[in-house]
Structures are given as C-alpha cells and as structure tokens.
Design a protein around this motif. Structure first.
Motif, PDB file in Angstrom:
ATOM      1  N   TYR A  70       0.870  -1.182   0.000  1.00 35.67           N
ATOM      2  CA  TYR A  70       0.000   0.000   0.000  1.00 35.67           C
ATOM      3  C   TYR A  70       0.908   1.234   0.000  1.00 35.67           C
ATOM      4  O   TYR A  70       0.994   1.994   0.968  1.00 35.67           O
ATOM      5  CB  TYR A  70      -0.897  -0.058   1.238  1.00 35.67           C
ATOM      6  N   LEU A  72       2.654   4.346  -2.768  1.00 35.13           N
ATOM      7  CA  LEU A  72       2.415   5.035  -4.031  1.00 35.13           C
ATOM      8  C   LEU A  72       3.607   4.998  -4.973  1.00 35.13           C
ATOM      9  O   LEU A  72       3.444   4.971  -6.186  1.00 35.13           O
ATOM     10  CB  LEU A  72       2.034   6.496  -3.758  1.00 35.13           C
ATOM     11  N   ASN A  73       4.798   5.042  -4.414  1.00 36.87           N
ATOM     12  CA  ASN A  73       5.986   5.170  -5.265  1.00 36.87           C
ATOM     13  C   ASN A  73       6.915   3.984  -5.097  1.00 36.87           C
ATOM     14  O   ASN A  73       6.883   3.296  -4.083  1.00 36.87           O
ATOM     15  CB  ASN A  73       6.747   6.453  -4.914  1.00 36.87           C
TER      16      ASN A  73
ATOM     17  N   LEU B   6       0.127  18.679  -7.490  1.00 33.25           N
ATOM     18  CA  LEU B   6       0.207  17.310  -6.964  1.00 33.25           C
ATOM     19  C   LEU B   6       1.350  17.264  -5.952  1.00 33.25           C
ATOM     20  O   LEU B   6       2.520  17.433  -6.315  1.00 33.25           O
ATOM     21  CB  LEU B   6       0.468  16.335  -8.121  1.00 33.25           C
ATOM     22  N   SER B  11      11.338  11.869  -1.854  1.00 35.04           N
ATOM     23  CA  SER B  11      12.186  10.729  -1.512  1.00 35.04           C
ATOM     24  C   SER B  11      13.647  11.077  -1.777  1.00 35.04           C
ATOM     25  O   SER B  11      13.947  11.928  -2.616  1.00 35.04           O
ATOM     26  CB  SER B  11      11.769   9.530  -2.375  1.00 35.04           C
ATOM     27  N   ARG B  13      15.371   9.011  -3.155  1.00 32.97           N
ATOM     28  CA  ARG B  13      15.567   8.248  -4.398  1.00 32.97           C
ATOM     29  C   ARG B  13      14.959   9.057  -5.549  1.00 32.97           C
ATOM     30  O   ARG B  13      13.736   9.192  -5.635  1.00 32.97           O
ATOM     31  CB  ARG B  13      14.851   6.900  -4.231  1.00 32.97           C
ATOM     32  N   GLN B  15      14.440   8.544  -8.590  1.00 37.95           N
ATOM     33  CA  GLN B  15      13.494   7.856  -9.477  1.00 37.95           C
ATOM     34  C   GLN B  15      12.068   7.954  -8.932  1.00 37.95           C
ATOM     35  O   GLN B  15      11.106   8.087  -9.694  1.00 37.95           O
ATOM     36  CB  GLN B  15      13.906   6.388  -9.624  1.00 37.95           C
ATOM     37  N   SER B  16      11.968   7.901  -7.618  1.00 38.21           N
ATOM     38  CA  SER B  16      10.657   7.992  -6.978  1.00 38.21           C
ATOM     39  C   SER B  16      10.064   9.391  -7.188  1.00 38.21           C
ATOM     40  O   SER B  16       8.871   9.531  -7.503  1.00 38.21           O
ATOM     41  CB  SER B  16      10.823   7.676  -5.494  1.00 38.21           C
ATOM     42  N   GLU B  19       8.846   9.783 -10.731  1.00 42.50           N
ATOM     43  CA  GLU B  19       7.540   9.146 -10.973  1.00 42.50           C
ATOM     44  C   GLU B  19       6.407  10.144 -10.729  1.00 42.50           C
ATOM     45  O   GLU B  19       5.414  10.159 -11.462  1.00 42.50           O
ATOM     46  CB  GLU B  19       7.350   7.952 -10.028  1.00 42.50           C
ATOM     47  N   VAL B  20       6.580  10.955  -9.696  1.00 43.45           N
ATOM     48  CA  VAL B  20       5.535  11.932  -9.358  1.00 43.45           C
ATOM     49  C   VAL B  20       5.457  13.015 -10.434  1.00 43.45           C
ATOM     50  O   VAL B  20       4.366  13.445 -10.835  1.00 43.45           O
ATOM     51  CB  VAL B  20       5.814  12.567  -7.979  1.00 43.45           C
ATOM     52  N   LEU B  23       3.803  11.598 -13.405  1.00 41.64           N
ATOM     53  CA  LEU B  23       2.368  11.457 -13.118  1.00 41.64           C
ATOM     54  C   LEU B  23       1.661  12.804 -13.283  1.00 41.64           C
ATOM     55  O   LEU B  23       0.569  12.877 -13.861  1.00 41.64           O
ATOM     56  CB  LEU B  23       2.196  10.941 -11.690  1.00 41.64           C
ATOM     57  N   LYS B  26       1.258  13.452 -16.973  1.00 43.95           N
ATOM     58  CA  LYS B  26       0.169  12.634 -17.543  1.00 43.95           C
ATOM     59  C   LYS B  26      -1.179  13.206 -17.164  1.00 43.95           C
ATOM     60  O   LYS B  26      -2.116  13.264 -17.974  1.00 43.95           O
ATOM     61  CB  LYS B  26       0.255  11.198 -16.999  1.00 43.95           C
ATOM     62  N   TYR B  70      -0.682  13.588  -2.561  1.00 47.50           N
ATOM     63  CA  TYR B  70      -0.448  12.249  -3.099  1.00 47.50           C
ATOM     64  C   TYR B  70       0.009  11.348  -1.941  1.00 47.50           C
ATOM     65  O   TYR B  70       1.146  10.919  -1.850  1.00 47.50           O
ATOM     66  CB  TYR B  70       0.617  12.339  -4.204  1.00 47.50           C
ATOM     67  N   LEU B  72      -1.566   8.284   0.979  1.00 49.52           N
ATOM     68  CA  LEU B  72      -2.598   7.264   1.144  1.00 49.52           C
ATOM     69  C   LEU B  72      -3.392   7.410   2.434  1.00 49.52           C
ATOM     70  O   LEU B  72      -4.584   7.117   2.471  1.00 49.52           O
ATOM     71  CB  LEU B  72      -1.971   5.871   1.096  1.00 49.52           C
TER      72      LEU B  72
END
Lengths: 122, 122
Positions: A70, A72-73, B6, B11, B13, B15-16, B19-20, B23, B26, B70, B72
C-alpha cells in the motif's frame, strides 16, 4: 486457500494504521471470491509486522499469500525492504506461494483516482 | 485559470520523485479542460517545495490552486503539515483561491485500484 496481505508503511498515529485495517476489512468483503482471507500488516512503527502478517495467513491455512504494498511510489521500501522481508519469509514457509504485487502508483487506474480526489478540494 | 499542485512526500531516491513528476505530466494531458496547468511539488527531501510549487502556479497566472496530497493515509503530513503550509501560502497569495483535496485513501475508487494492483503479483 488464497490470501492477501495489505502492507502499509505504518504510522505513529494510530488512526492512520486503523484506516489500513478498515481498508483490509472492506477489501475482504469485496473480493472474498478471489481471496478467502485478507489481513493488514505494517513495514514499521505498527503491528502486525510483515512476517507476523504472513504467519497469520499461513496459520489460517494459506496456500498462497499475495503481498500488496500500500505504497504510491517505487521508493526504497517497495524496491528493497518489502521484497527482502518476503525472501526471508519464504524460507520459513517453503510450502506457501508468496508473491508481491506492484505498488499502487503503477496502476492505470491511478489517474481516475487522482482526478476524482481533486474534486473533493475545499 | 485553474491549476493543480500534486504534492508528494518526496524521496531521497530521485526515481521515486521523477515518478511523481511524470504522473503530474500525464494528469495534465488528461484533464487540461479542468486544470490548465498542473505542477508537482514535494513536502520534503525534494524540490520544488510546496510554497515553490504554489508560487509556480501563481506565476503561471493561477486564480485557483488545488493542492492534491499524493498520500494514502491521513497521517500527520496530511492532517497537519500540508494544511499548515497552505495556510502560510495563502498569506503570500491573498488573491488566489488555494484549496486542499482529501488524501487518496479516502476515495471510493481505492478499492478497485487495490484489487487491480493485487492481480499484478508475481
């Protein structure tokens, strides 16, 4: 018996952990045909831990455990920590098929979820 | 002009974080009718920060900024940190309507996303 383990990060805030437990219960109601048992577990800061959660599934009679992060990244927790814990768990439960799903952010449905949630803004 | 920010945790990292950003790009393609501009921002560990992200929206001509966490769960970041930063940002941009959406885990669509993602397990 197929089981699912919903794995969240875990929080010092108990309400946040309770949200995950409630979500696992809702999920159990909605997909009882696919997974006979669904438990929640936490990577850190809360219990049950992932090994404890997998053991609960196995004790309940699991032949497969699907670990669903659970998250997101694809951060370190998803890329290293959870897979590492699952590798160890497989050694303790060699007769159980333990699989790991992708993180939630990888889903095509995430876009719909974002747009729908943005509409809640006040 | 309506804009969307958003907001992810951020992170170490890269790459993480990327990703955001992808996103957000997109999302911008998919809902250009509702939000003319969409940026990504990070609570910590990465840039732009939330104040920087809000300023980017305002500099782009925003009349409204919808901050979409973003995240959870309703942990401390969602309940205290992000709203606190937004309260401060409103003082700097009094002519802009800045709103905050719910966290993603509060969405009814989360159940579908979970079930769909569980099916990716290998």
């Amino acid at each position: 018996m197929n089981t699912l383990l919903l794995v969240a990060h875990g929080s010092r805030r108990q309400q946040s952990n309770d949200e995950v437990i409630v979500l696992a219960e809702k999920l159990a109601q909605q997909c009882s045909g696919q997974y006979e048992i669904i438990h929640a577990a936490f990577l850190e800061l809360a219990e049950p831990s992932i090994p404890q959660g997998i053991k609960k599934c196995v004790d309940d009679g699991a032949k497969t455990v699907t670990v669903l992060p659970y998250f997101l990244n694809s951060g370190r927790h998803v890329v290293e920590d959870i897979p590492g814990i699952v590798v160890e768990a497989k050694k303790h439960h060699p007769d159980v098929g333990i699989k790991v799903a992708l993180h939630l952010g990888a889903s095509d449905l995430m876009m719909d979820l974002l747009i729908s949630t943005a509409n809640t803004a006040v």
